[in-house]
Design an enzyme around this catalytic site. Structure first.
Site, PDB file in Angstrom:
ATOM      1  N   ASN A  38       0.972  -1.200   0.222  1.00 66.27           N
ATOM      2  CA  ASN A  38      -0.058  -0.021   0.011  1.00 66.27           C
ATOM      3  C   ASN A  38       0.921   1.205   0.039  1.00 66.27           C
ATOM      4  O   ASN A  38       0.295   2.337   0.175  1.00 66.27           O
ATOM      5  CB  ASN A  38      -0.866  -0.046   1.092  1.00 66.27           C
ATOM      6  CG  ASN A  38      -0.189   0.156   2.527  1.00 66.27           C
ATOM      7  OD1 ASN A  38       0.901   0.195   2.739  1.00 66.27           O
ATOM      8  ND2 ASN A  38      -0.894   0.309   3.682  1.00 66.27           N
ATOM      9  N   THR A  41       5.296   2.852   3.718  1.00 65.70           N
ATOM     10  CA  THR A  41       6.659   3.039   3.893  1.00 65.70           C
ATOM     11  C   THR A  41       7.341   2.661   2.565  1.00 65.70           C
ATOM     12  O   THR A  41       8.557   3.197   2.510  1.00 65.70           O
ATOM     13  CB  THR A  41       7.257   2.553   4.964  1.00 65.70           C
ATOM     14  OG1 THR A  41       6.956   1.294   5.104  1.00 65.70           O
ATOM     15  CG2 THR A  41       6.750   3.202   6.355  1.00 65.70           C
ATOM     16  N   ARG A 110      -7.725 -21.062   2.097  1.00 62.70           N
ATOM     17  CA  ARG A 110      -8.418 -21.362   1.031  1.00 62.70           C
ATOM     18  C   ARG A 110      -7.594 -21.939  -0.181  1.00 62.70           C
ATOM     19  O   ARG A 110      -8.129 -22.955  -0.575  1.00 62.70           O
ATOM     20  CB  ARG A 110      -8.839 -20.164   0.601  1.00 62.70           C
ATOM     21  CG  ARG A 110      -9.870 -20.289  -0.759  1.00 62.70           C
ATOM     22  CD  ARG A 110     -10.725 -18.959  -1.013  1.00 62.70           C
ATOM     23  NE  ARG A 110      -9.792 -17.993  -1.620  1.00 62.70           N
ATOM     24  CZ  ARG A 110      -9.318 -17.803  -2.550  1.00 62.70           C
ATOM     25  NH1 ARG A 110      -9.470 -19.098  -3.638  1.00 62.70           N
ATOM     26  NH2 ARG A 110      -8.560 -16.999  -3.014  1.00 62.70           N
ATOM     27  N   TYR A 149       3.262  -2.154  17.460  1.00 60.90           N
ATOM     28  CA  TYR A 149       3.995  -3.175  16.978  1.00 60.90           C
ATOM     29  C   TYR A 149       4.313  -4.405  17.728  1.00 60.90           C
ATOM     30  O   TYR A 149       4.153  -5.240  17.035  1.00 60.90           O
ATOM     31  CB  TYR A 149       5.390  -2.463  16.591  1.00 60.90           C
ATOM     32  CG  TYR A 149       6.490  -2.944  15.565  1.00 60.90           C
ATOM     33  CD1 TYR A 149       6.106  -3.014  14.346  1.00 60.90           C
ATOM     34  CD2 TYR A 149       7.474  -3.620  16.017  1.00 60.90           C
ATOM     35  CE1 TYR A 149       7.143  -3.661  13.636  1.00 60.90           C
ATOM     36  CE2 TYR A 149       8.652  -4.445  15.254  1.00 60.90           C
ATOM     37  CZ  TYR A 149       8.099  -4.283  13.837  1.00 60.90           C
ATOM     38  OH  TYR A 149       9.322  -4.866  12.958  1.00 60.90           O
TER      39      TYR A 149
HETATM   40  P1  NAD Z   1       9.692  -1.435   5.373  1.00 60.47           P
HETATM   41  O1  NAD Z   1       8.915  -0.389   5.946  1.00 60.47           O
HETATM   42  O2  NAD Z   1      10.624  -1.049   4.219  1.00 60.47           O
HETATM   43  O3  NAD Z   1       8.837  -2.216   4.535  1.00 60.47           O
HETATM   44  C1  NAD Z   1       7.295  -2.682   5.115  1.00 60.47           C
HETATM   45  C2  NAD Z   1       6.513  -2.406   3.804  1.00 60.47           C
HETATM   46  O4  NAD Z   1       5.012  -2.834   4.094  1.00 60.47           O
HETATM   47  C3  NAD Z   1       6.584  -1.214   3.065  1.00 60.47           C
HETATM   48  O5  NAD Z   1       6.627  -1.457   1.675  1.00 60.47           O
HETATM   49  C4  NAD Z   1       5.003  -0.596   3.375  1.00 60.47           C
HETATM   50  O6  NAD Z   1       4.416   0.315   2.295  1.00 60.47           O
HETATM   51  C5  NAD Z   1       4.244  -2.030   3.531  1.00 60.47           C
HETATM   52  N1  NAD Z   1       3.192  -1.990   4.344  1.00 60.47           N
HETATM   53  C6  NAD Z   1       2.925  -1.323   5.649  1.00 60.47           C
HETATM   54  N2  NAD Z   1       1.477  -1.344   5.869  1.00 60.47           N
HETATM   55  C7  NAD Z   1       0.804  -2.113   4.887  1.00 60.47           C
HETATM   56  C8  NAD Z   1      -0.332  -2.717   4.746  1.00 60.47           C
HETATM   57  N3  NAD Z   1      -1.425  -2.315   5.454  1.00 60.47           N
HETATM   58  N4  NAD Z   1      -0.855  -3.033   3.495  1.00 60.47           N
HETATM   59  C9  NAD Z   1       0.141  -3.355   2.685  1.00 60.47           C
HETATM   60  N5  NAD Z   1       1.539  -3.159   2.506  1.00 60.47           N
HETATM   61  C10 NAD Z   1       1.752  -2.378   3.750  1.00 60.47           C
HETATM   62  O7  NAD Z   1      10.375  -2.082   6.640  1.00 60.47           O
HETATM   63  P2  NAD Z   1      11.226  -3.553   6.128  1.00 60.47           P
HETATM   64  O8  NAD Z   1      12.501  -3.218   7.049  1.00 60.47           O
HETATM   65  O9  NAD Z   1      11.439  -4.029   4.824  1.00 60.47           O
HETATM   66  O10 NAD Z   1      10.462  -4.744   7.011  1.00 60.47           O
HETATM   67  C11 NAD Z   1       9.831  -5.725   6.403  1.00 60.47           C
HETATM   68  C12 NAD Z   1       9.191  -6.509   7.443  1.00 60.47           C
HETATM   69  O11 NAD Z   1      10.130  -7.122   8.338  1.00 60.47           O
HETATM   70  C13 NAD Z   1       8.159  -6.017   8.471  1.00 60.47           C
HETATM   71  O12 NAD Z   1       7.184  -6.777   8.485  1.00 60.47           O
HETATM   72  C14 NAD Z   1       9.081  -5.734   9.545  1.00 60.47           C
HETATM   73  O13 NAD Z   1       8.138  -5.768  10.902  1.00 60.47           O
HETATM   74  C15 NAD Z   1       9.756  -6.806   9.613  1.00 60.47           C
HETATM   75  N6  NAD Z   1      11.124  -6.868  10.598  1.00 60.47           N
HETATM   76  C16 NAD Z   1      12.063  -6.021   9.775  1.00 60.47           C
HETATM   77  C17 NAD Z   1      13.326  -5.613  10.561  1.00 60.47           C
HETATM   78  C18 NAD Z   1      14.450  -4.958  10.051  1.00 60.47           C
HETATM   79  O14 NAD Z   1      15.442  -4.742  10.747  1.00 60.47           O
HETATM   80  N7  NAD Z   1      14.515  -4.506   8.660  1.00 60.47           N
HETATM   81  C19 NAD Z   1      13.375  -6.262  11.863  1.00 60.47           C
HETATM   82  C20 NAD Z   1      12.213  -6.936  12.333  1.00 60.47           C
HETATM   83  C21 NAD Z   1      11.087  -7.154  11.636  1.00 60.47           C
HETATM   84  N1  UDP Z   2      -9.608 -14.075   3.173  1.00 60.36           N
HETATM   85  C1  UDP Z   2      -8.976 -13.611   2.150  1.00 60.36           C
HETATM   86  N2  UDP Z   2      -8.774 -14.286   1.149  1.00 60.36           N
HETATM   87  C2  UDP Z   2      -9.090 -15.566   0.943  1.00 60.36           C
HETATM   88  C3  UDP Z   2      -9.656 -16.301   2.052  1.00 60.36           C
HETATM   89  C4  UDP Z   2     -10.198 -15.427   3.047  1.00 60.36           C
HETATM   90  O1  UDP Z   2      -8.463 -12.424   2.453  1.00 60.36           O
HETATM   91  O2  UDP Z   2      -8.804 -16.098  -0.046  1.00 60.36           O
HETATM   92  C5  UDP Z   2      -9.912 -13.301   4.386  1.00 60.36           C
HETATM   93  C6  UDP Z   2     -11.204 -13.118   4.798  1.00 60.36           C
HETATM   94  O3  UDP Z   2     -11.451 -11.805   5.120  1.00 60.36           O
HETATM   95  C7  UDP Z   2     -11.550 -14.022   6.011  1.00 60.36           C
HETATM   96  C8  UDP Z   2     -10.321 -13.938   6.742  1.00 60.36           C
HETATM   97  O4  UDP Z   2      -9.468 -13.995   5.659  1.00 60.36           O
HETATM   98  O5  UDP Z   2     -12.461 -13.254   7.078  1.00 60.36           O
HETATM   99  C9  UDP Z   2      -9.894 -15.171   7.584  1.00 60.36           C
HETATM  100  O6  UDP Z   2     -10.421 -16.454   6.574  1.00 60.36           O
HETATM  101  P1  UDP Z   2     -11.033 -17.704   7.574  1.00 60.36           P
HETATM  102  O7  UDP Z   2     -11.331 -18.524   6.320  1.00 60.36           O
HETATM  103  O8  UDP Z   2      -9.865 -18.292   8.404  1.00 60.36           O
HETATM  104  O9  UDP Z   2     -12.204 -17.331   8.370  1.00 60.36           O
HETATM  105  P2  UDP Z   2     -13.617 -16.723   8.023  1.00 60.36           P
HETATM  106  O10 UDP Z   2     -13.683 -15.183   8.541  1.00 60.36           O
HETATM  107  O11 UDP Z   2     -13.755 -16.483   6.299  1.00 60.36           O
HETATM  108  O12 UDP Z   2     -14.566 -17.558   8.672  1.00 60.36           O
END
Ligand code: NAD
Ligand code: UDP
Ligand code: UDP
Length: 341
Positions: A38, A41, A110, A149
């Site tokens: 999305n 970051t 699924r 977090y």
């Molecule tokens: P980053 O911030 O560069 O990457 C995170 C990505 O997730 C970004 O591209 C951001 O746009 C995307 N994102 C955030 N919220 C979202 C959402 N709701 N839907 C879709 N996309 C979303 O950070 P990173 O360092 O690349 O970290 C990647 C993963 O690794 C993360 O889950 C982080 O918690 C984990 N992690 C990283 C480190 C590290 O030191 N780099 C340490 C521990 C855990």
């Molecule tokens: N979900 C999704 N893609 C799929 C199947 C499920 O994004 O192909 C999502 C949907 O929002 C669902 C959640 O994953 O509520 C959890 O799925 P699960 O089958 O565990 O439970 P449900 O809520 O369907 O009973």
């Protein structure tokens, strides 16, 4: 690669620092990669060199919303990782970890996909055991500034293990310790990128507190290598959680001094208030990764910093971003996207 081995792989957070390198590695291995992000970051720039690749697809989507696609594997990396970013909209951070995990686990259920969670050393909170083994349950404040977090990631782990036990999902849980490298955003806010950018600009180096808190820094390519081994080279019976990180521990102050020395900077160190709940000491026990994956980091802090400094230098001087980002692969072979199509 035989046709049968080619998988459709979803990388959530694929436009982020680590996710974009994972996408590159998976493409180089011959897989189809669906990158979901999305752009909270992450940036298009991280993956724009992949956009024309015939096996690469980009979906702009928020993991907190359901997603219906067909895939064989999922790497769930979506989540802001830098404290300044995950604390900007903490409610959204928890939603991303928890709702995001539910949706990706529902999708995995699924389509019967194997799914890996990018968890974190933050599940240990401000640890009282040192170094931290996977068996340690942690010491976490449930209502502080880092809780969105820490607790979000802990709940995501709970969901992974419950889907595994309840629905027999094939899961892998990887606990990442501080990882850095080329491709980090200059405004990422984490310590390595902050210090290098400040040093290159000859600006004050902002050490929080006295700088006696410790971290251990893993180079991005080492981390991605460990991640791929966990997903592809371990039996389904091995779920983790598994620590991945570099076991060499440094104080934040010594990191600042090293970066000043390596950049030849005129920067001075300034001390700023220590953020609340900042963990005092952090270092991974990686015995399990050594035993299960035959993995340990290969890039020293000096070598990793050298390439990261070169990357930021090129970036700040207006150089070509892709060249700066890609030329410093110390572990894996540099990816030539045109060779592996
Ligand atoms: P980053 O911030 O560069 O990457 C995170 C990505 O997730 C970004 O591209 C951001 O746009 C995307 N994102 C955030 N919220 C979202 C959402 N709701 N839907 C879709 N996309 C979303 O950070 P990173 O360092 O690349 O970290 C990647 C993963 O690794 C993360 O889950 C982080 O918690 C984990 N992690 C990283 C480190 C590290 O030191 N780099 C340490 C521990 C855990
Ligand atoms: N979900 C999704 N893609 C799929 C199947 C499920 O994004 O192909 C999502 C949907 O929002 C669902 C959640 O994953 O509520 C959890 O799925 P699960 O089958 O565990 O439970 P449900 O809520 O369907 O009973
Ligand atoms: N830190 C610092 N100056 C900065 C950024 C971070 O001294 O400009 C410290 C921070 O207080 C923490 C350590 O460096 O003790 C690592 O911070 P980071 O945000 O990289 O990751 P964390 O491990 O805290 O999630």
């Amino acid at each position: 690669m035989k046709e049968l081995e080619r998988k459709a792989i979803l990388v959530t957070g694929g436009a982020g620092f680590l996710g974009s390198h994972l996408c590159e590695r998976l493409l180089a291995m011959g897989h189809e990669v669906i990158c979901l992000d999305n752009f909270f970051t992450g940036t298009r720039r991280n993956i724009e060199h992949l956009l024309d690749h015939p096996r690469f697809e980009l979906i702009r989507h928020d993991v907190t919303m359901p997603l219906y696609i067909e895939v064989d594997e999922i790497f769930n990396f979506a989540c802001p990782a830098s404290p300044i970013h995950y604390q900007r909209d903490p409610v959204q951070t928890t939603k991303t970890s928890v709702h995001g995990a539910i949706n990706m686990l529902g999708l995995a259920k699924r389509v019967k996909a194997k799914i890996l969670q990018a968890s974190t050393s933050e599940v240990y909170g401000d640890p009282k055991i040192h170094p931290q083994p996977e068996a340690y349950w942690g010491h976490v404040n449930p209502c502080g500034y880092r809780s969105c977090y820490d607790e979000g990631k802990r709940c995501a782990e709970t969901l992974f293990f419950d889907y595994h036990r309840q629905h027999q999902l094939r899961i892998k849980v990887m606990r990442i310790f501080n990882t850095y490298g080329p491709g980090m955003h200059p405004n990422d806010g984490r310590v390595v990128s902050n210090f290098i950018v400040q040093a290159l600009r000859n600006q004050p180096i902002t050490v929080f507190g006295q700088g006696q808190q410790t971290r251990s820094f893993c180079y991005r390519d080492d981390l991605i290598e460990g991640c791929l081994r966990l997903m592809h080279d371990t039996p389904d019976s091995f779920t983790g959680p598994l620590n991945l990180g570099n076991p060499h521990e440094f104080t934040v102050l010594s990191l600042a001094e090293l970066i000043i020395r390596m950049t030849g900077s005129r920067s001075e160190i300034v001390h700023q208030p220590l953020p609340a709940d900042d963990p005092v000491q952090r270092c991974p026990d990686i015995s399990l990764a050594r035993a299960q994956l035959g993995w340990s980091p290969t890039v020293s802090l000096e070598d990793g910093l050298r390439s990261t400094i070169a990357y930021f230098e090129a970036l700040l001087n207006g150089g070509d971003f892709q060249a700066a980002r890609g030329l410093h692969s110390l572990v894996s072979n540099p990816v030539n996207m045109h060779v592996h199509q």
